[in-house]
Design an enzyme around this catalytic site. Structure first.
Site, short mmCIF file in Angstrom:
data_model
loop_
_atom_site.label_atom_id
_atom_site.label_comp_id
_atom_site.label_asym_id
_atom_site.label_seq_id
_atom_site.Cartn_x
_atom_site.Cartn_y
_atom_site.Cartn_z
N SER A 123 0.82 -1.21 0.00
CA SER A 123 0.00 0.00 0.00
C SER A 123 0.85 1.26 0.00
O SER A 123 0.34 2.33 -0.26
CB SER A 123 -0.97 0.02 1.19
OG SER A 123 -0.42 -0.60 2.30
N HIS A 144 -3.04 -3.53 -6.06
CA HIS A 144 -3.37 -3.01 -4.73
C HIS A 144 -4.87 -3.13 -4.45
O HIS A 144 -5.68 -2.34 -4.95
CB HIS A 144 -2.90 -1.55 -4.61
CG HIS A 144 -3.10 -0.97 -3.25
ND1 HIS A 144 -3.33 0.36 -3.03
CD2 HIS A 144 -3.09 -1.55 -2.02
CE1 HIS A 144 -3.46 0.56 -1.72
NE2 HIS A 144 -3.33 -0.58 -1.11
N GLU A 156 -6.03 -0.87 -7.50
CA GLU A 156 -5.09 0.02 -8.19
C GLU A 156 -4.03 -0.83 -8.86
O GLU A 156 -3.36 -1.63 -8.19
CB GLU A 156 -4.42 1.00 -7.19
CG GLU A 156 -5.39 2.01 -6.60
CD GLU A 156 -4.74 2.94 -5.57
OE1 GLU A 156 -5.23 4.08 -5.41
OE2 GLU A 156 -3.76 2.52 -4.91
N ASN A 194 -4.47 6.65 -1.28
CA ASN A 194 -3.80 7.07 -0.05
C ASN A 194 -3.18 8.45 -0.16
O ASN A 194 -2.82 9.06 0.84
CB ASN A 194 -2.75 6.03 0.38
CG ASN A 194 -3.42 4.86 1.09
OD1 ASN A 194 -4.50 5.01 1.67
ND2 ASN A 194 -2.82 3.70 1.02
N1 LIG Z 1 -4.59 -4.36 5.94
C1 LIG Z 1 -4.92 -3.46 5.04
O1 LIG Z 1 -5.87 -2.66 5.21
C2 LIG Z 1 -4.17 -3.40 3.73
C3 LIG Z 1 -4.79 -2.85 2.61
C4 LIG Z 1 -4.12 -2.84 1.39
C5 LIG Z 1 -2.82 -3.36 1.32
N2 LIG Z 1 -2.23 -3.87 2.44
C6 LIG Z 1 -0.87 -4.43 2.29
O2 LIG Z 1 -0.97 -5.85 2.15
C7 LIG Z 1 0.16 -6.49 2.76
C8 LIG Z 1 -0.31 -7.46 3.82
O3 LIG Z 1 -1.07 -6.78 4.78
P1 LIG Z 1 -2.02 -7.54 5.81
O4 LIG Z 1 -2.83 -6.51 6.49
O5 LIG Z 1 -2.72 -8.70 5.14
O6 LIG Z 1 -0.93 -8.11 6.85
P2 LIG Z 1 -1.07 -9.33 7.83
O7 LIG Z 1 -0.08 -9.10 8.91
O8 LIG Z 1 -2.49 -9.60 8.19
O9 LIG Z 1 -0.56 -10.59 6.94
C9 LIG Z 1 0.74 -10.72 6.47
C10 LIG Z 1 1.03 -12.21 6.34
O10 LIG Z 1 2.27 -12.40 5.66
C11 LIG Z 1 3.01 -13.39 6.31
N3 LIG Z 1 4.41 -13.14 5.97
C12 LIG Z 1 5.20 -12.12 6.40
N4 LIG Z 1 6.40 -12.19 5.81
C13 LIG Z 1 6.37 -13.26 4.98
C14 LIG Z 1 7.30 -13.84 4.06
N5 LIG Z 1 8.50 -13.31 3.91
N6 LIG Z 1 6.91 -14.92 3.38
C15 LIG Z 1 5.69 -15.46 3.53
N7 LIG Z 1 4.76 -14.94 4.37
C16 LIG Z 1 5.10 -13.86 5.08
C17 LIG Z 1 2.67 -13.25 7.77
O11 LIG Z 1 2.89 -14.45 8.46
C18 LIG Z 1 1.18 -12.90 7.70
O12 LIG Z 1 0.37 -14.07 7.71
C19 LIG Z 1 1.06 -5.36 3.25
O13 LIG Z 1 1.98 -5.05 2.26
C20 LIG Z 1 0.06 -4.21 3.46
O14 LIG Z 1 0.68 -2.94 3.38
C21 LIG Z 1 -2.88 -3.92 3.63
#
Ligand SMILES: NC(=O)c1ccc[n+]([C@@H]2O[C@H](COP(=O)([O-])OP(=O)(O)OC[C@H]3O[C@@H](n4cnc5c(N)ncnc54)[C@H](O)[C@@H]3O)[C@@H](O)[C@H]2O)c1
Length: 507
Positions: A123, A144, A156, A194
């Site tokens: 993001s 995204h 996106e 954002n």
């Molecule tokens: N939460 C939101 O609102 C949102 C919205 C859009 C984008 N994002 C982006 O999406 C991504 C994930 O966010 P999220 O909220 O799902 O996080 P989250 O913490 O819920 O999930 C991340 C997952 O990735 C796993 N992980 C971490 N490093 C790893 C690796 N090297 N290899 C394999 N697995 C790995 C973790 O164990 C976890 O299960 C981030 O880049 C975040 O910025 C989040």
């Protein structure tokens, strides 16, 4: 544009909140989906959760029982990157960390086929920077999704400097085939949503800092006049101040401390206190047991004493006349008179143009100047913010408030800040969207769709500027800039050009 065929294997790495949602979407669209997470058991747990979602959808009749079972069986948990060799697309939704994302994709390059596409769900990290670690950065683009991914329509599609347009186009077509509404964007800080959303929080924080009104009142005005689903303070409390403040800071830093994106000391205080919002029990509001949510400030009913005249054919004037007529209030009509909406006794009502009422009164010589805020739809708005000139007579001002109340508005009186709440927020949202378009980040249509679908705005900021009038928006920004003496309110060249050409942004 080529859509990835249904038999194409989609890999999702990182199966937390976002990854699980993305895997659900791909499986529902008919793809075999491989899930990988570095936390033992996380991929399996995500699959259990997604299958439960499919079962729930079947119960509600949104899917047949067979389709739900079939979609569930398309999800496969895998234990290592080597198991993703046959993937056509690898979506990463791992931790938001540049080095981790670079390492994941660099390792995958020696495993997957040369035509495998990489779609990062980051993001805030530069897609260009993630791509820099790859032998074939042209295969990487941002994909995204918004949270919760299965429900939010927007995706996106973010192109980095090296992204092959055909890759972005394939992701665009595939996201459409998955039932989403994709928009193209260039990899710049905050991408579209954002970045363009920053003023929604920032202007409210500035109003709060100046004591323009209390938080509950500003929230109510943004909902009931602005038509936003949530007011800025309740929304920041929901997002969490740690997250919201971090995004603001990262966009501000990424734009080399551009004043447009300046973070707020009020929010810094909340973060310092650990008052993160709903999740920590306290933020702008108190969520602890027994806490009472404060009500919006609403002026007590006052009598509209004096002869009422409604001027001109502006949207606000026409709506006010219609509302007065429906409430049986007698008034007369007159042609446009210096932008005045209405007059009652010795008070004059105008829609704010970004000057304070006090400044306007001093410049026009109309001491009893009362300003009303912008509304998404003056016919339907239930509340209006107003401000009155300091040199005004309290009785005349009370009468103007009474006139708005007679027209059926709940009235919230603000301190006499320039631009009130909805007008200054919408002007700044439109300005930011215009700058994103001007800097070739996205098209005007993409900016508007992104804000309507990604954050549920009631109208795209640029379509809103067209409706209010680009010249009015420019005037509001110029007046805000003059009031505060800050570069923050500088007018986007795109808006300026539209004004000089006498056209709308959308043509
Ligand atoms: N939460 C939101 O609102 C949102 C919205 C859009 C984008 N994002 C982006 O999406 C991504 C994930 O966010 P999220 O909220 O799902 O996080 P989250 O913490 O819920 O999930 C991340 C997952 O990735 C796993 N992980 C971490 N490093 C790893 C690796 N090297 N290899 C394999 N697995 C790995 C973790 O164990 C976890 O299960 C981030 O880049 C975040 O910025 C989040």
């Amino acid at each position: 544009m080529s859509v990835l065929p249904k038999e194409a294997i989609i890999a999702v790495v990182g199966t937390g909140a976002m990854g699980a949602g993305i895997a659900q979407i791909a499986a529902a669209a008919g793809h075999p989906v491989k899930l990988l997470d570095n936390r033992p058991g996380a991929a399996e747990r995500a699959i259990d959760g997604i299958r439960a979602q499919f079962a729930k959808m079947a119960e509600k009749g949104k899917l047949t029982a067979e389709a739900a079972t079939a979609a569930g069986t398309r999800l496969i948990a895998v234990g290592q990157a080597a198991d993703l060799a046959d993937a056509a697309l690898v979506v990463e939704a791992i931790v938001e960390n540049l080095e981790a994302k670079q390492k994941l994709y660099a390792d995958l390059e020696s495993i997957v086929a040369v035509d495998c596409i990489f779609g990062t769900n980051t993001s805030s990290i530069s897609v260009t920077a993630i791509g820099a670690a790859l032998k074939h950065p042209e295969r990487l683009a941002g994909l995204h999704f918004f949270n919760p991914a299965p429900l939010m329509a927007l995706v996106e599609i973010v192109s980095g400097l090296a992204t092959d347009r055909a890759v972005a186009d394939t992701l665009f077509a595939t996201a459409s085939a998955w039932g989403k509404t994709p928009v193209h964007a260039k990899s710049t800080p905050g991408f579209i949503v954002n970045r363009v959303a920053r003023p929604y929080y920032a202007e409210a924080l500035r109003l709060a800092q100046e004591g323009a009104a209390d938080n509950a009142t500003i929230d109510a005005v943004m909902r009931e006049a602005g038509g936003f689903r949530m007011g800025p303070f309740e929304l920041m409390d929901l997002i969490g101040h740690d997250v919201n403040f971090a995004v603001t800071n990262s966009v501000w830093r990424a734009f080399y401390n551009d004043q447009r994106f300046l973070p707020s000391l009020i929010q810094q205080e909340l973060v310092d206190a650990g008052f993160y919002g709903k999740k920590s029990g306290r933020g702008f509001y108190d969520y602890r047991e027994g806490a009472v949510r404060p009500a919006a400030q609403t002026e007590a009913t006052q009598a509209p004493t004096g002869k009422i005249t409604v001027f001109g054919r502006s949207t606000a004037a026409k709506s006010l006349a219609g509302r007065l007529e429906r409430s049986g209030q007698s008034f007369s009509r007159a042609p446009d008179h210096d932008g005045m909406i209405a007059e009652i006794g010795r008070a004059a009502l105008f829609v704010t143009d970004g000057r304070s009422a006090t400044q306007r009164a001093s410049e026009s010589g109309v001491a009893n100047t009362v300003l009303i805020d912008l509304a998404l739809d003056y016919d339907k708005a239930t509340r209006l913010a107003v401000a009155a000139a300091e040199q005004g007579d309290p009785l005349a001002i009370a009468s103007a408030i009474g006139l708005l109340q007679a027209a059926g508005f709940a009235v919230s009186r603000f301190l006499d800040v320039p631009g009130l709440a909805v007008m200054r927020t919408v002007a700044m949202l439109a300005n930011e969207a215009a700058d994103a378009v001007n800097q070739c980040v996205c098209s005007a249509g993409a900016a508007d769709s992104a804000m309507c679908l990604g954050v549920n705005y009631p109208r795209g900021p640029l379509a809103w500027a067209d409706q209010v009038g680009v010249a009015t928006i420019r005037t509001v920004l110029a007046n805000l800039g003059a009031s505060y003496g800050e570069d923050r309110y500088r007018v986007s060249p795109l808006l300026q050009r539209a004004v000089f050409a006498g056209r709308n942004i959308h043509g």
